[in-house]
Motif scaffolding. Structure first.
Motif, PDB file in Angstrom:
ATOM      1  N   GLY A 153      97.485  51.305  85.868  1.00  0.00           N
ATOM      2  CA  GLY A 153      97.261  52.041  87.102  1.00  0.00           C
ATOM      3  C   GLY A 153      95.851  52.559  87.265  1.00  0.00           C
ATOM      4  N   ASN A 154      94.969  52.282  86.299  1.00  0.00           N
ATOM      5  CA  ASN A 154      93.571  52.710  86.358  1.00  0.00           C
ATOM      6  C   ASN A 154      92.694  51.646  85.710  1.00  0.00           C
ATOM      7  OD1 ASN A 154      93.570  55.841  87.167  1.00  0.00           O
ATOM      8  ND2 ASN A 154      95.307  55.455  85.814  1.00  0.00           N
ATOM      9  N   ALA A 155      91.497  51.536  86.211  1.00  0.00           N
ATOM     10  CA  ALA A 155      90.495  50.648  85.610  1.00  0.00           C
ATOM     11  C   ALA A 155      89.208  51.445  85.426  1.00  0.00           C
ATOM     12  CB  ALA A 155      90.245  49.420  86.492  1.00  0.00           C
ATOM     13  N   TYR A 156      88.647  51.370  84.229  1.00  0.00           N
ATOM     14  CA  TYR A 156      87.439  52.126  83.893  1.00  0.00           C
ATOM     15  C   TYR A 156      86.362  51.177  83.375  1.00  0.00           C
ATOM     16  CZ  TYR A 156      90.776  56.035  83.760  1.00  0.00           C
ATOM     17  OH  TYR A 156      91.759  56.954  84.060  1.00  0.00           O
ATOM     18  N   ALA A 157      85.120  51.487  83.725  1.00  0.00           N
ATOM     19  CA  ALA A 157      83.967  50.765  83.190  1.00  0.00           C
ATOM     20  C   ALA A 157      82.826  51.752  82.991  1.00  0.00           C
ATOM     21  CB  ALA A 157      83.535  49.638  84.120  1.00  0.00           C
TER      22      ALA A 157
ATOM     23  N   LEU B  57      82.651  53.976  86.190  1.00  0.00           N
ATOM     24  CA  LEU B  57      83.224  53.326  87.370  1.00  0.00           C
ATOM     25  C   LEU B  57      84.740  53.394  87.225  1.00  0.00           C
ATOM     26  CD1 LEU B  57      83.365  51.533  89.892  1.00  0.00           C
ATOM     27  CD2 LEU B  57      83.028  49.539  88.397  1.00  0.00           C
ATOM     28  N   HIS B  58      85.376  54.187  88.052  1.00  0.00           N
ATOM     29  CA  HIS B  58      86.824  54.410  87.967  1.00  0.00           C
ATOM     30  C   HIS B  58      87.484  53.888  89.234  1.00  0.00           C
ATOM     31  CE1 HIS B  58      90.396  57.452  87.751  1.00  0.00           C
ATOM     32  NE2 HIS B  58      90.762  56.213  87.486  1.00  0.00           N
ATOM     33  N   ILE B  59      88.396  52.930  89.066  1.00  0.00           N
ATOM     34  CA  ILE B  59      89.177  52.392  90.185  1.00  0.00           C
ATOM     35  C   ILE B  59      90.612  52.855  89.993  1.00  0.00           C
ATOM     36  CG2 ILE B  59      89.840  50.326  91.472  1.00  0.00           C
ATOM     37  CD1 ILE B  59      87.521  48.861  90.106  1.00  0.00           C
ATOM     38  N   PRO B  60      91.055  53.873  90.718  1.00  0.00           N
ATOM     39  CA  PRO B  60      92.429  54.370  90.539  1.00  0.00           C
ATOM     40  C   PRO B  60      93.421  53.586  91.384  1.00  0.00           C
ATOM     41  CG  PRO B  60      91.246  55.800  92.031  1.00  0.00           C
ATOM     42  CD  PRO B  60      90.271  54.718  91.628  1.00  0.00           C
ATOM     43  N   GLY B  61      94.632  53.462  90.864  1.00  0.00           N
ATOM     44  CA  GLY B  61      95.711  52.859  91.626  1.00  0.00           C
ATOM     45  C   GLY B  61      96.478  53.911  92.390  1.00  0.00           C
ATOM     46  N   LEU B  62      97.722  53.596  92.737  1.00  0.00           N
ATOM     47  CA  LEU B  62      98.565  54.529  93.468  1.00  0.00           C
ATOM     48  C   LEU B  62      98.852  55.759  92.620  1.00  0.00           C
ATOM     49  CD1 LEU B  62     100.375  55.096  95.963  1.00  0.00           C
ATOM     50  CD2 LEU B  62     102.228  53.945  94.726  1.00  0.00           C
ATOM     51  N   GLY B  63      98.631  56.933  93.181  1.00  0.00           N
ATOM     52  CA  GLY B  63      98.855  58.177  92.449  1.00  0.00           C
ATOM     53  C   GLY B  63      99.271  59.293  93.372  1.00  0.00           C
ATOM     54  N   PHE B  64      99.451  60.474  92.798  1.00  0.00           N
ATOM     55  CA  PHE B  64      99.919  61.620  93.551  1.00  0.00           C
ATOM     56  C   PHE B  64      98.806  62.593  93.905  1.00  0.00           C
ATOM     57  CE2 PHE B  64     104.153  61.104  91.099  1.00  0.00           C
ATOM     58  CZ  PHE B  64     104.489  60.036  91.933  1.00  0.00           C
ATOM     59  N   ASP B  65      97.683  62.544  93.200  1.00  0.00           N
ATOM     60  CA  ASP B  65      96.629  63.527  93.424  1.00  0.00           C
ATOM     61  C   ASP B  65      95.337  62.912  93.933  1.00  0.00           C
ATOM     62  OD1 ASP B  65      95.875  62.195  91.169  1.00  0.00           O
ATOM     63  OD2 ASP B  65      95.976  63.930  89.827  1.00  0.00           O
TER      64      ASP B  65
END
Length: 453
Positions: free
Chosen positions: A111-115, A173-181
């Protein structure tokens, strides 16, 4: 900051739970009794197929870095350092395809991608390195600013094994997926662990069914008393257990009788259950069933439409996440006014050959596409400009709406006079063929031009 980080409440640990609400979905044991995590889920063919389809689709799309021009047009900013990093090599160890494939896999599973963003002394970005989401935590300091903590292992650097490294938000570099916040995304695997766990259980049941000789389990009945039942059980399993011993003829001694007690896989609707779970997993990732091998509801008449819907409703939202996250993390406030990052999805939206040619013909005839515009989309060499490759053409039988009544307007107030003059011109034109020849015809044309004007 690393010492004080324990004082402040962790924002989330994206690897094993969801936060931001009154309840949590934990990875681990599911209701089917099977342990579900990102790596065990990838052993399911449906999960592996969905992740592979989406990650390869994002990785294979052309990714370009553009700049706005003063006249409102756009152009590829090939001179900017980010163009090479995004389009060719984000770091010396991997290509742009591999980098995006890895990050998209992380995004789909965790649910997250970081670089990590590597900068030089001038603050310019020189490299991007992917980071494992299961070793990343997102926290806030005492001033409310977000920072990242990454756990180093021997695979990263032998000297930093077992250490936490703190990274500023500008270095990730943070690509977040579906979340609540809106800050951290949540694992689709954690959300759907029961559906995936049931699929794992069905697959394991099928494997054990064939491992036991494709025969239902049952009871060996003996009319008397057996002194060593374990020995009889082991002998039976060794002789008739396993798929290699299937269909062997059993010889029972001393009045023993075999009684099956389990229902058959057909009665348990084993195949239907497995098929439904595959569709269930495809539904989680919003992948059309025909792309994971289920062609039951697909045909030649609708499979192209399903493929276009995959691009529009499945791939496009992920692409938007990528583009906006890269712009937010990689560009400065001033650069955001001048540059933008864009995936080229035109190749995926193209229809069959005949449909493309019909579309090109409409664009060409209506003047908003040139021959070279069309040839560029088809990856063909351009026609030289001197041969008309850049000309924009329109049909000659069309005119502007405001010019539709110019002839009538020019003849107002002298309709009768004009009518008589036209008749006179026609008569003189017919006589001119005998007497005046070309001069009469020329005079007639000149007078007609004056009438029109």
């Amino acid at each position: 900051m690393g010492i004080l980080s324990g004082i402040f409440k962790s924002r989330d640990k994206p690897t094993n739970r969801t936060a931001g609400s009154a309840y949590g979905f934990f990875l681990g044991s599911s209701t089917s009794g099977k342990k579900v995590n990102e790596r065990s889920a990838m052993q399911m063919t449906a999960v592996y197929s969905c992740v592979r389809i989406l990650s390869e689709a994002v990785a294979s799309l052309p990714l370009h870095f553009y700049e706005y021009r003063g006249d409102g047009s756009k152009a590829k900013a090939t001179d900017h350092p980010l163009y090479f990093l995004l389009h060719d090599e984000p770091n010396p160890e991997m290509s742009s395809y591999t980098f995006r494939e890895v990050l998209m896999t992380h995004l789909l599973l965790w649910g997250n991608a970081y670089a990590q963003i590597i900068r030089n002394g001038k603050g310019e970005i020189v490299a991007l390195y992917p980071l494992m989401p299961d070793r990343m935590t997102v926290d806030r300091d005492d001033k409310g600013k977000i920072y990242y903590q990454y756990y180093m292992t021997v695979d990263d650097a032998p000297t930093n094994q077992g250490k936490w490294v703190t990274l500023a938000a500008t270095d990730v570099l943070h690509i977040p997926g579906l979340g609540f916040d809106g800050l951290v995304g949540y694992s689709p695997i954690a959300m759907a662990k029961n559906a995936i766990g049931m699929a794992i259980a069905c697959e394991e049941y099928g494997a054990k069914f064939f491992a036991n000789g494709a025969a239902p389990s049952g009871v060996l009945e003996h009319p008397g008393t057996i002194k060593d039942p374990s020995r009889v059980r082991e002998s039976w399993t060794q002789t008739f257990g396993g798929s290699s011993n299937a269909n062997k003829v059993a010889v029972l001694e001393e009045g023993m009788k075999y009684t099956p007690i389990s229902i058959s896989p057909e009665q348990a609707q084993f195949l239907e259950t497995r098929k439904f779970q595959i569709n269930e997993i495809a539904r989680i990732f919003r992948v059309p069933p025909h792309m994971v091998g289920d062609l039951e509801k697909s045909s030649f008449s609708n499979i192209e439409q399903q493929s276009l819907e995959f691009v529009k409703y499945t791939l496009d939202p992920w692409i938007s996440r990528w583009e906006q996250a890269m712009v937010r993390s990689l560009l400065t406030a001033q650069e955001k006014k001048k540059y933008f990052i864009k995936f080229n999805m035109d190749g995926l939206l193209r229809g069959d050959y005949q449909s493309r040619m019909n579309g090109y013909a409409i664009g060409r005839q209506n003047g908003w596409m040139s021959a070279n515009d069309i040839r560029e989309l088809e990856n063909l060499d351009k026609i030289p400009a001197e041969l008309g490759g850049d000309l924009y053409l329109i049909n000659g039988n069309m005119t502007k709406l405001q010019d539709a009544g110019l002839f009538a307007k020019g003849s107002e107030g002298g309709e009768e006079e004009n009518h008589e003059e036209v008749l006179e011109l026609e008569e003189s034109g017919s006589d001119g063929e005998q007497s005046g020849g070309e001069n009469a015809v020329s005079e007639r044309n000149n007078r007609r031009g004056k009438l029109v004007r």
